[in-house]
Design an enzyme around this catalytic site. Structure first.
Site, PDB file in Angstrom:
ATOM      1  N   ALA A  65       0.801  -1.222   0.000  1.00 35.98           N
ATOM      2  CA  ALA A  65       0.000   0.000   0.000  1.00 35.98           C
ATOM      3  C   ALA A  65       0.836   1.277   0.000  1.00 35.98           C
ATOM      4  O   ALA A  65       0.452   2.278  -0.612  1.00 35.98           O
ATOM      5  CB  ALA A  65      -0.931   0.000   1.210  1.00 35.98           C
TER       6      ALA A  65
ATOM      7  N   HIS B  29      -3.811  -9.098  -5.335  1.00 35.45           N
ATOM      8  CA  HIS B  29      -5.161  -8.866  -4.813  1.00 35.45           C
ATOM      9  C   HIS B  29      -6.136  -8.409  -5.895  1.00 35.45           C
ATOM     10  O   HIS B  29      -7.201  -7.893  -5.587  1.00 35.45           O
ATOM     11  CB  HIS B  29      -5.109  -7.858  -3.656  1.00 35.45           C
TER      12      HIS B  29
END
Ligand code: ZN
EC number: 2.3.1.286
Length: 242
Positions: free
Chosen positions: A25, A122
């Site tokens: 992230a 993801h």
């Protein structure tokens, strides 16, 4: 800033031919995309439901309206632009020095910066499929759809994003492990290494140089040759591709 650290990283990159970058992230926060797990991330904001609960498979099936309200507002940052980290990684790939980017992010910013071999553990907000007929829809369609995005066949559209309770794509895992196993240098960036099984992939690395670049300390002792506690764009932005 970080002159000594950048100099060491430059030496490692100059000495590498098959770099693999493993990112989380923190790679996208410099593009204005909120980090789910950081202290100021969206997990700590107040909602009727906990974000972890909303972004789960069972919740998606039971309350697609609430899911999409949250997902479209908080997770679909379609205006975000790649930052210096994304751009430098694309440049390294172009120069034949980087063989793959493995990312836990779903924003597609590596591709937007020009990276070609990107393994998205993801999934991606840019791929969406009708659950009934399988038709593809892009992110703009989903974002603009009022309420729950539906296919013209009436089916519910689902983002190709790995929700909680769902497993990672086996092919993506295989490709990621192979890339790491064949890398001469592994750079881990913008992740606290807390997301399993993804974080366990680095155990397959057998190359020469391991570097970690992350704003906060990583949760896991990985035995890195170089650890830089700094925003990744600020560091990679200073690297020369040669
Ligand atoms: Zn359909």
């Amino acid at each position: 800033m970080y002159e000594e650290e950048v100099r060491k990283l430059q030496e490692i990159i100059d000495d590498s031919k098959r770099i693999v970058f493993f990112g989380g992230a923190g790679v996208s926060t410099e593009s204005g995309i909120p980090d789910f797990r950081s202290a100021d991330g969206i997990y700590h904001q107040q909602y009727k439901y906990m974000p972890e609960q909303v972004v789960s498979h069972s919740f998606f099936m039971a309350h697609p309206d609430v899911f999409y309200e949250f997902y479209k507002e908080k997770m679909m940052c379609l205006d975000a632009e790649p930052n210096a980290a994304h751009r430098k990684l694309a440049e390294l790939e172009d120069a034949g020095k980087l063989s793959a980017v493995i990312t836990q992010n779903i924003d597609g910013l590596h591709q937007k910066a020009g990276s070609r071999r990107v393994y998205e553990l993801h999934g991606s907000i840019h791929r969406n499929y009708c659950q009934k007929c399988g038709r593809f829809y892009d992110a703009a369609f989903v974002k603009a759809a009022p309420g729950i995005p539906r296919c013209e066949c009436g089916g519910l559209i689902k983002p190709d994003v790995v929700l909680y309770e769902e497993s990672l794509d086996a092919g993506t895992i295989q490709n990621s492990i192979r890339a790491i196993a064949e890398a001469d240098t592994l750079i881990i960036g913008g992740t606290s290494l807390v997301v399993y099984p993804a974080a366990g992939f680095i155990d397959y690395f057998r190359g020469r140089h391991l570097a970690v670049i992350n704003k906060s300390a990583t949760a896991r002792e990985v035995g890195a040759e170089l650890t830089i506690s700094a925003p990744i764009g600020e560091i990679l932005g200073q690297i020369k591709v040669r």
